[in-house]
Design an enzyme around this catalytic site. Structure first.
Site, PDB file in Angstrom:
ATOM      1  N   SER A 173      -4.113  -2.879   0.885  1.00 24.55           N
ATOM      2  CA  SER A 173      -5.315  -2.078   0.594  1.00 24.55           C
ATOM      3  C   SER A 173      -5.966  -1.687   1.917  1.00 24.55           C
ATOM      4  O   SER A 173      -5.799  -2.394   2.930  1.00 24.55           O
ATOM      5  CB  SER A 173      -6.296  -2.925  -0.220  1.00 24.55           C
ATOM      6  N   TYR A 186     -10.609 -10.837  -2.828  1.00 21.66           N
ATOM      7  CA  TYR A 186      -9.671  -9.718  -2.960  1.00 21.66           C
ATOM      8  C   TYR A 186      -9.349  -9.144  -1.579  1.00 21.66           C
ATOM      9  O   TYR A 186      -8.181  -9.004  -1.207  1.00 21.66           O
ATOM     10  CB  TYR A 186     -10.265  -8.626  -3.857  1.00 21.66           C
TER      11      TYR A 186
HETATM   12  N1  LIG Z   1      -6.841   1.491  -7.121  1.00 19.58           N
HETATM   13  C1  LIG Z   1      -7.336   1.180  -5.934  1.00 19.58           C
HETATM   14  O1  LIG Z   1      -8.434   1.638  -5.559  1.00 19.58           O
HETATM   15  C2  LIG Z   1      -6.545   0.318  -5.025  1.00 19.58           C
HETATM   16  C3  LIG Z   1      -6.904   0.312  -3.677  1.00 19.58           C
HETATM   17  C4  LIG Z   1      -6.191  -0.490  -2.810  1.00 19.58           C
HETATM   18  C5  LIG Z   1      -5.142  -1.273  -3.276  1.00 19.58           C
HETATM   19  N2  LIG Z   1      -4.816  -1.245  -4.586  1.00 19.58           N
HETATM   20  C6  LIG Z   1      -3.704  -2.106  -5.026  1.00 19.58           C
HETATM   21  O2  LIG Z   1      -2.777  -1.335  -5.766  1.00 19.58           O
HETATM   22  C7  LIG Z   1      -2.036  -2.204  -6.632  1.00 19.58           C
HETATM   23  C8  LIG Z   1      -1.996  -1.587  -8.006  1.00 19.58           C
HETATM   24  O3  LIG Z   1      -3.298  -1.543  -8.542  1.00 19.58           O
HETATM   25  P1  LIG Z   1      -3.845  -0.309  -9.382  1.00 19.58           P
HETATM   26  O4  LIG Z   1      -4.975   0.253  -8.651  1.00 19.58           O
HETATM   27  O5  LIG Z   1      -2.728   0.549  -9.791  1.00 19.58           O
HETATM   28  O6  LIG Z   1      -4.498  -1.083 -10.602  1.00 19.58           O
HETATM   29  P2  LIG Z   1      -4.050  -1.262 -12.136  1.00 19.58           P
HETATM   30  O7  LIG Z   1      -3.917   0.060 -12.781  1.00 19.58           O
HETATM   31  O8  LIG Z   1      -5.008  -2.254 -12.687  1.00 19.58           O
HETATM   32  O9  LIG Z   1      -2.607  -1.898 -12.019  1.00 19.58           O
HETATM   33  C9  LIG Z   1      -2.416  -3.259 -11.763  1.00 19.58           C
HETATM   34  C10 LIG Z   1      -0.994  -3.570 -12.189  1.00 19.58           C
HETATM   35  O10 LIG Z   1      -0.720  -4.934 -11.827  1.00 19.58           O
HETATM   36  C11 LIG Z   1      -0.154  -5.574 -12.945  1.00 19.58           C
HETATM   37  N3  LIG Z   1      -0.515  -6.981 -12.964  1.00 19.58           N
HETATM   38  C12 LIG Z   1      -1.739  -7.533 -12.770  1.00 19.58           C
HETATM   39  N4  LIG Z   1      -1.676  -8.862 -12.919  1.00 19.58           N
HETATM   40  C13 LIG Z   1      -0.386  -9.162 -13.235  1.00 19.58           C
HETATM   41  C14 LIG Z   1       0.309 -10.352 -13.534  1.00 19.58           C
HETATM   42  N5  LIG Z   1      -0.292 -11.540 -13.562  1.00 19.58           N
HETATM   43  N6  LIG Z   1       1.641 -10.272 -13.804  1.00 19.58           N
HETATM   44  C15 LIG Z   1       2.267  -9.080 -13.790  1.00 19.58           C
HETATM   45  N7  LIG Z   1       1.678  -7.927 -13.519  1.00 19.58           N
HETATM   46  C16 LIG Z   1       0.352  -7.961 -13.256  1.00 19.58           C
HETATM   47  C17 LIG Z   1      -0.693  -4.851 -14.175  1.00 19.58           C
HETATM   48  O11 LIG Z   1       0.251  -4.931 -15.229  1.00 19.58           O
HETATM   49  P3  LIG Z   1       0.004  -5.764 -16.605  1.00 19.58           P
HETATM   50  O12 LIG Z   1      -1.458  -5.753 -16.882  1.00 19.58           O
HETATM   51  O13 LIG Z   1       0.833  -5.027 -17.606  1.00 19.58           O
HETATM   52  O14 LIG Z   1       0.533  -7.119 -16.290  1.00 19.58           O
HETATM   53  C18 LIG Z   1      -0.764  -3.426 -13.662  1.00 19.58           C
HETATM   54  O15 LIG Z   1       0.453  -2.750 -13.879  1.00 19.58           O
HETATM   55  C19 LIG Z   1      -2.738  -3.553  -6.576  1.00 19.58           C
HETATM   56  O16 LIG Z   1      -2.030  -4.415  -5.729  1.00 19.58           O
HETATM   57  C20 LIG Z   1      -4.081  -3.227  -5.964  1.00 19.58           C
HETATM   58  O17 LIG Z   1      -4.655  -4.311  -5.299  1.00 19.58           O
HETATM   59  C21 LIG Z   1      -5.483  -0.461  -5.475  1.00 19.58           C
END
Ligand SMILES: NC(=O)c1ccc[n+]([C@@H]2O[C@H](COP(=O)([O-])OP(=O)(O)OC[C@H]3O[C@@H](n4cnc5c(N)ncnc54)[C@H](OP(=O)(O)O)[C@@H]3O)[C@@H](O)[C@H]2O)c1
Length: 290
Positions: A173, A186
Site C-alpha cells: 500500500s 494496517y
Molecule cells: N483499496 C485500497 O484503497 C487499497 C489501497 C492500498 C492497498 N490495498 C490492498 O489491496 C489488496 C486488495 O484489497 P481491495 O482494496 O481490493 O479490497 P477488497 O475488495 O476488500 O478485497 C480484499 C480481498 O481479500 C480477500 N480476503 C480478505 N481476507 C481474507 C482471508 N482471510 N482469506 C482469504 N481471502 C481474504 C477477500 O476475499 P474474501 O472476502 O472472499 O475472502 C477479497 O477478495 C489488499 O491487500 C489491500 O490491503 C488496497
C-alpha cells in the site's frame, strides 16, 4: 569560443554517453524485469473483489490461466462463470493449518503455476488512545496481511524456483511509506511487507523468480467498507487496474515496485523531503482512507 564544430563534437560525446547510459539502464531494467504479461499460470489471493478481481480479469483477458482464491464461494462461482477459462478455489488465508494441503492441491491441478499474487488483505481502523483496543482485530489484521503472505510464499517458492520464468507479487500500500494514523496496524503490516520484500528479492537474485511489490494508492474498493467504493477521493478501480496492466506490459517496475502515478507522492515522500507535509496532509483528512 564554442564553434559549431566543437558544439557538434560535444553533442556527439553527450549523445554517446546518453545512449550508453540509456542502454545500461535498459539492460539493468531488463535484468530485473522478467514477468511475461501472457501465457502464465497465476494464483491470486483476494481474487473475489476489488483490486484482486480487477487484476484477475485483466490478466485473464491477456491470455493467462488465472486461478482466484478467496473465502466467498458464491463470488468465486460468479466470477468464474463470467470469465470462461478462469478457475477458483476457496481459501481462508488465515488458516495456516490448510496452507500445505491447499498448496499441494493447487500444484497438482496446475503444475505449470508460475505466478503467485499475494493480494488478500484486510484493513481496520483502531483507536489507540481508547481504554481498550480490540486485540482480536489487531491479530486478524497481522495474520491476514503478514503471516498468510509469508506462509503462502514459503509454501509455493520451492515450486516457483523450478519454473523457467516465475514471479511473486505482493500487494502492499502507499501507506507502507507514510502511515495513516487511523489504521496503525494496517499501515505497519504494509510497511513490514515492503521491508520483507526487499530482503526476499535480494535473496532470490539470480533465480528465475521475480519479486514484485504492488503498492496501490487509495482505490475504490470495499476494503474500508461500502462507502469507499464510491468515494470520489479514491482512484476508480478500472483506472487503477488499467494503469497497473500498462506498467506490467511496459516492464516499468524499477526497484521491483509497481507504482501508479497516484501513489508516488506517498512512495517518494521520504526520499524527496516532503514526508512531514505528506504525513500532515494524509492525517489531516477526515476520512478513513486505507
Ligand atoms: N483499496 C485500497 O484503497 C487499497 C489501497 C492500498 C492497498 N490495498 C490492498 O489491496 C489488496 C486488495 O484489497 P481491495 O482494496 O481490493 O479490497 P477488497 O475488495 O476488500 O478485497 C480484499 C480481498 O481479500 C480477500 N480476503 C480478505 N481476507 C481474507 C482471508 N482471510 N482469506 C482469504 N481471502 C481474504 C477477500 O476475499 P474474501 O472476502 O472472499 O475472502 C477479497 O477478495 C489488499 O491487500 C489491500 O490491503 C488496497
Amino acid at each position: 569560443m564554442l564553434t559549431n564544430d566543437k558544439f557538434c563534437n560535444l553533442l556527439k560525446v553527450y549523445g554517446m554517453r546518453f545512449a550508453q547510459a540509456t542502454s545500461a539502464i535498459r539492460s539493468v531494467q531488463r535484468s530485473i524485469q522478467t514477468m511475461k504479461i501472457s501465457n502464465n499460470t497465476i494464483l491470486i489471493t483476494g481474487g473475489t473483489s476489488g483490486i484482486g478481481r480487477g487484476l484477475a480479469e485483466a490478466l485473464h483477458k491477456k491470455g493467462n490461466k488465472v486461478v482466484i482464491a478467496g473465502r466467498r464461494k458464491q463470488l468465486i462461482d460468479e466470477i468464474v462463470a463470467a470469465n470462461p477459462g478462469m478457475e477458483g478455489i476457496v481459501l481462508d488465508v488465515t488458516d495456516q493449518s490448510k496452507i500445505a494441503s491447499f498448496t499441494a492441491d493447487v500444484l497438482k491441478k496446475y503444475p505449470d503455476l508460475n505466478v503467485l499474487i499475494n493480494n488478500a488483505g484486510m484493513a481496520r481502523m483502531e483507536d489507540w488512545k481508547a481504554d481498550k483496543v480490540d486485540m482480536r482485530e489487531v491479530t486478524e489484521t497481522i495474520t491476514t496481511n503478514i503471516t498468510a503472505v509469508l506462509g503462502l510464499t514459503q509454501a509455493f517458492m520451492p515450486h516457483l524456483k523450478k519454473q523457467k520464468d516465475a514471479a511473486m507479487i505482493t500487494t502492499t500500500s502507499g501507506l507502507a511509506f507514510v502511515p495513516l494514523a487511523g489504521g496503525p496496524t494496517y499501515s505497519a503490516t504494509k510497511a513490514f511487507l515492503h521491508s520483507w520484500l526487499q530482503s526476499v528479492r535480494q535473496q532470490l537474485k539470480g533465480t528465475s523468480v521475480e519479486i514484485l511489490e504492488l503498492a496501490p494508492p487509495y482505490v475504490q474498493t470495499e476494503l474500508g467498507g461500502e462507502a469507499q467504493k464510491k468515494d470520489p477521493r479514491a482512484m476508480p478501480l478500472d483506472e487503477y487496474v488499467s494503469e497497473v496492466m500498462q506498467i506490467l506490459e511496459s516492464g516499468n517496475t524499477a526497484r521491483g515496485e509497481i507504482l501508479v502515478e497516484r501513489v508516488k507522492p506517498l512512495r517518494d515522500a521520504e526520499g524527496n523531503g516532503s514526508y512531514d507535509q505528506v504525513f500532515e496532509q494524509l492525517n489531516g483528512m477526515e476520512f478513513a482512507m486505507v
